[in-house]
Scaffold this motif. Structure first.
Motif, short mmCIF file in Angstrom:
data_model
loop_
_atom_site.label_atom_id
_atom_site.label_comp_id
_atom_site.label_asym_id
_atom_site.label_seq_id
_atom_site.Cartn_x
_atom_site.Cartn_y
_atom_site.Cartn_z
N LEU A 94 30.43 -28.40 10.28
CA LEU A 94 30.04 -27.65 11.47
C LEU A 94 30.63 -28.35 12.69
O LEU A 94 30.24 -29.46 13.02
N ASP A 95 31.56 -27.66 13.38
CA ASP A 95 32.32 -28.34 14.43
C ASP A 95 32.18 -27.67 15.79
O ASP A 95 32.93 -27.97 16.71
N ASP A 96 31.18 -26.76 15.93
CA ASP A 96 30.96 -26.14 17.22
C ASP A 96 30.29 -27.13 18.17
O ASP A 96 29.55 -28.03 17.73
N THR A 97 30.49 -26.94 19.47
CA THR A 97 29.84 -27.79 20.45
C THR A 97 28.32 -27.72 20.31
O THR A 97 27.62 -28.73 20.43
N HIS A 98 27.80 -26.52 20.01
CA HIS A 98 26.36 -26.37 19.83
C HIS A 98 25.85 -27.26 18.71
O HIS A 98 24.78 -27.88 18.84
N ASP A 99 26.59 -27.32 17.60
CA ASP A 99 26.16 -28.14 16.47
C ASP A 99 26.18 -29.62 16.83
O ASP A 99 25.28 -30.38 16.44
N LYS A 100 27.22 -30.04 17.58
CA LYS A 100 27.30 -31.45 17.98
C LYS A 100 26.15 -31.81 18.92
O LYS A 100 25.52 -32.86 18.76
N VAL A 101 25.89 -30.94 19.90
CA VAL A 101 24.80 -31.21 20.84
C VAL A 101 23.47 -31.27 20.11
O VAL A 101 22.64 -32.16 20.37
N ARG A 102 23.27 -30.35 19.19
CA ARG A 102 22.02 -30.36 18.42
C ARG A 102 21.87 -31.65 17.62
O ARG A 102 20.79 -32.22 17.53
N GLY A 103 23.00 -32.13 17.05
CA GLY A 103 22.95 -33.38 16.30
C GLY A 103 22.60 -34.56 17.17
O GLY A 103 21.77 -35.39 16.81
N LEU A 104 23.21 -34.63 18.36
CA LEU A 104 22.92 -35.74 19.27
C LEU A 104 21.50 -35.66 19.80
O LEU A 104 20.83 -36.68 19.98
N GLU A 105 21.02 -34.42 20.03
CA GLU A 105 19.65 -34.26 20.51
C GLU A 105 18.62 -34.67 19.47
O GLU A 105 17.51 -35.07 19.80
N SER A 106 18.98 -34.56 18.19
CA SER A 106 18.05 -34.96 17.14
C SER A 106 17.99 -36.48 16.96
O SER A 106 17.16 -36.97 16.21
N GLY A 107 18.87 -37.22 17.65
CA GLY A 107 18.80 -38.68 17.61
C GLY A 107 20.03 -39.37 17.08
O GLY A 107 20.06 -40.59 17.00
N GLN A 491 36.21 -24.99 3.55
CA GLN A 491 35.44 -26.06 4.18
C GLN A 491 35.56 -25.99 5.70
O GLN A 491 34.58 -26.19 6.43
N ALA A 492 36.78 -25.74 6.19
CA ALA A 492 37.00 -25.66 7.64
C ALA A 492 36.24 -24.50 8.27
O ALA A 492 35.91 -24.53 9.45
N HIS A 493 35.92 -23.48 7.47
CA HIS A 493 35.15 -22.34 7.95
C HIS A 493 33.64 -22.58 7.83
O HIS A 493 32.84 -21.71 8.21
N GLY A 494 33.25 -23.74 7.30
CA GLY A 494 31.82 -24.03 7.14
C GLY A 494 31.21 -23.39 5.91
O GLY A 494 29.99 -23.25 5.82
N GLY A 495 32.06 -23.02 4.94
CA GLY A 495 31.56 -22.41 3.71
C GLY A 495 31.76 -23.30 2.51
O GLY A 495 32.04 -24.49 2.62
N THR A 496 31.63 -22.70 1.32
CA THR A 496 31.75 -23.42 0.06
C THR A 496 32.63 -22.62 -0.89
O THR A 496 32.51 -21.39 -0.98
N LEU A 497 33.51 -23.33 -1.61
CA LEU A 497 34.31 -22.73 -2.68
C LEU A 497 33.92 -23.40 -3.98
O LEU A 497 34.01 -24.62 -4.10
N GLN A 498 33.47 -22.62 -4.95
CA GLN A 498 33.02 -23.16 -6.23
C GLN A 498 33.41 -22.23 -7.37
O GLN A 498 33.93 -21.14 -7.15
N PHE A 499 33.12 -22.66 -8.58
CA PHE A 499 33.41 -21.85 -9.76
C PHE A 499 32.34 -22.12 -10.80
O PHE A 499 31.61 -23.10 -10.74
N GLU A 500 32.28 -21.20 -11.78
CA GLU A 500 31.37 -21.38 -12.91
C GLU A 500 31.97 -20.67 -14.12
O GLU A 500 32.78 -19.74 -13.97
N ARG A 501 31.57 -21.10 -15.27
CA ARG A 501 32.06 -20.48 -16.50
C ARG A 501 31.30 -19.17 -16.72
O ARG A 501 30.06 -19.16 -16.70
N ASN A 502 32.04 -18.11 -16.94
CA ASN A 502 31.43 -16.79 -17.15
C ASN A 502 30.73 -16.76 -18.52
O ASN A 502 31.36 -17.04 -19.54
#
Length: 516
Positions: A94-107, A491-502
């Motif tokens: 998460l690389d938005d300014t909002h996310d960074k500010v929230r992280g710093l505000e949490s301590g 990952q850069a979009h803040g998502g997940t790429l995974q796989f599983e056996r059908n």
């Protein structure tokens, strides 16, 4: 340096918290061999339990985790007196300014965006641990013998001032004299802000505006990462500074100010930013090359696909030429033939337009889009390859999906790679007639999921550990960079790429992107 600080360095513990085993492994490799005791936790509950027991100096903490997320973990650490001094650096995609500010505000004391560079992590970890050591040393100052204290102060690279309750300098160590360009006699007895610190516009900082007042008045410990100091020769020096109150029997009697010249650090940061920019440019080139490679592999199919409408256009044009030689002139027949020419030209143009859109090399451009439309467009492009492989693509799109903010070309690149891999896995299998299924669905309130399901030959035994590793491939002519590039994109979009056996045979690949 005192024996107490040496012991502190030897016992420093860093707790690494991430639910992704790959990320944990990269962090362990980055920080191993540097004298730290490295601890790991795979979720927020374990992180809190280990922090309370081991009292690490620093946490490298992921944000998006199952159960308790990183923000909540940080808040609980800071709310507990036993763990409130533990420094927290967030590591997150998460690389938005909002996310960074929230992280710093949490301590948190710092925030590093994923994917991270080893040099950046090492530099920031070492910076926070140095601050940690200094604060611990200052907290124990009144318990040390005066001679030991004096030797410590004289050997430190950081400048140190002690001021009384009025902000008057009563002590300056050699480093403080060196950085300020003044002698001890020129400093002691003077107001700190008369001689040392300046405001952003180069003027003297009033005591009431400075960070010293809350320390002397309320006993607050404070830090500033980007301040300016003025030397005797009027040269402005960038510094970072911390201010800690001196308490005698519970009463505030003054403060200790620790600062250092960060000119070199700023230059290193600029060099690092330049290096990161170059790395990003190389990643963009690799991503673009991957798209071009996909188009190259599909070139014969596209040539056949475009040739069909071109052949039809030629035939209709010949018919029109013959019709023009007839008397009387059949305008209705000519209009019908011309309409067919236009239809076929639009068909060929549509194919070329989709190819051009996919292979172009755009700047990073996030758009608010309908994920179903993005998937539909790439399936239309993949239909050419599907016909060549004689494997059908079945599309199942969920209704009422929220919009997503993505780079459409990059997400289409991921989807096309997964679809082509699925067709490759099925083209020589008895289950080929079942076809590849592509579906969208809402995973939860935060994510939309795209799934590609095949009934092909399945995964290799070592796929679970190596699937997204660069240059890993099971194809004879494969380079092994496609899935690695896809993983980085998601990952850069803040998502997940995974796989599983059908369970029915074959493989299910899926990726998520955050919903708006």
């Amino acid at each position: 340096m005192s024996e107490e600080i040496k012991s502190m360095e030897q016992d420093e513990k860093i707790l690494l918290v991430d639910d992704n085993p790959t990320n944990l492994q990269v962090l362990l490799q980055t920080l191993s061999g540097r004298g730290y005791k490295l601890l790991i936790a795979k979720d927020g509950e374990n992180a809190l339990r280990i922090a309370n027991k081991a009292k690490p100096a620093l946490l490298l903490l992921d944000i998006m985790m199952p159960g308790i997320d990183g923000y909540e973990v940080c808040k609980r650490l800071k709310a507990d007196q036993a763990t409130s001094d533990i420094a927290v650096i967030f590591l997150s995609a998460l690389d938005d300014t909002h996310d960074k500010v929230r992280g710093l505000e949490s301590g948190a004391v710092d925030y590093i965006a994923k994917p991270f560079q080893a040099e950046e992590v090492i530099a920031r970890v070492e910076n926070q641990l140095k601050i940690y050591r200094l604060e611990q040393a200052l907290a124990a100052r009144n318990r040390e013998l005066e001679a030991t204290n004096q030797r410590l102060l004289e050997t430190m690279r950081e400048g140190i001032y002690e001021v009384d309750i009025n902000g008057v300098i009563v002590f300056a160590n050699p480093a403080a004299c060196r950085i300020s360009g003044r002698t001890e006699e020129e400093l002691v007895g003077k107001l700190l802000y008369d001689h040392v610190l300046i405001d952003e516009d180069g003027t003297q900082v009033p005591l009431k505006k400075a960070l010293l007042e809350p320390t002397l008045k309320y006993g607050l410990s404070q830090t500033r990462d980007d301040w300016s100091g003025c030397r005797k020769d009027s040269v402005i020096v960038p510094i970072d500074i911390s201010c800690t109150p001196i308490l005698v029997e519970g009463e505030i009697t003054g403060a200790v100010i620790v600062f250092r010249d960060i000119s070199e650090k700023k230059q290193q940061q600029e060099n690092l930013e330049h290096a990161l920019k170059e790395i990003q440019e190389q990643k963009d080139k690799l991503t673009h090359m991957s798209r071009l490679s996909s188009m190259g592999e599909m070139a014969s199919g596209f040539a056949h696909e475009v040739n069909q409408p071109l052949t039809a256009i030629n035939n209709y044009a010949q018919v029109c030429r013959r019709a023009l030689d007839r008397e009387p002139l059949d305008k209705a027949f000519l209009n019908e033939a011309m309409e067919k020419i236009v239809t076929q030209a639009q068909r060929a143009g549509g194919i070329i337009s989709r190819i051009r859109s996919f292979v172009r090399k755009p700047d990073h451009h996030l758009e608010t889009v309908d994920i179903n439309r993005v998937v539909e467009d790439i399936v239309n492009l993949a239909e050419v390859d599907a016909r060549n492989n004689q494997v059908e693509i079945h599309l199942s799109l969920a209704d009422d999906l929220p919009q997503v903010r993505i780079d459409p070309v990059q997400i289409q690149q991921v989807a096309l790679n997964l679809i082509r891999n699925a067709m490759e896995a099925m083209k020589n299998q008895p289950t080929r007639d079942i076809g590849v299924k592509v579906e969208t669905r809402r995973l939860d309130d935060r994510f939309v999921q795209v799934r590609v399901i095949d009934r092909g030959y399945g995964l290799a035994e070592d796929a679970d550990e190596k699937m997204f590793t660069p240059f890993y491939t099971t194809k004879v002519d494969g380079m092994g960079i496609g899935l690695s590039v896809c993983y980085s994109i998601i990952q850069a979009h803040g998502g997940t790429l995974q796989f599983e056996r059908n369970p029915e045979g074959g493989t299910i690949f899926w990726f998520t992107v955050p919903a708006l």
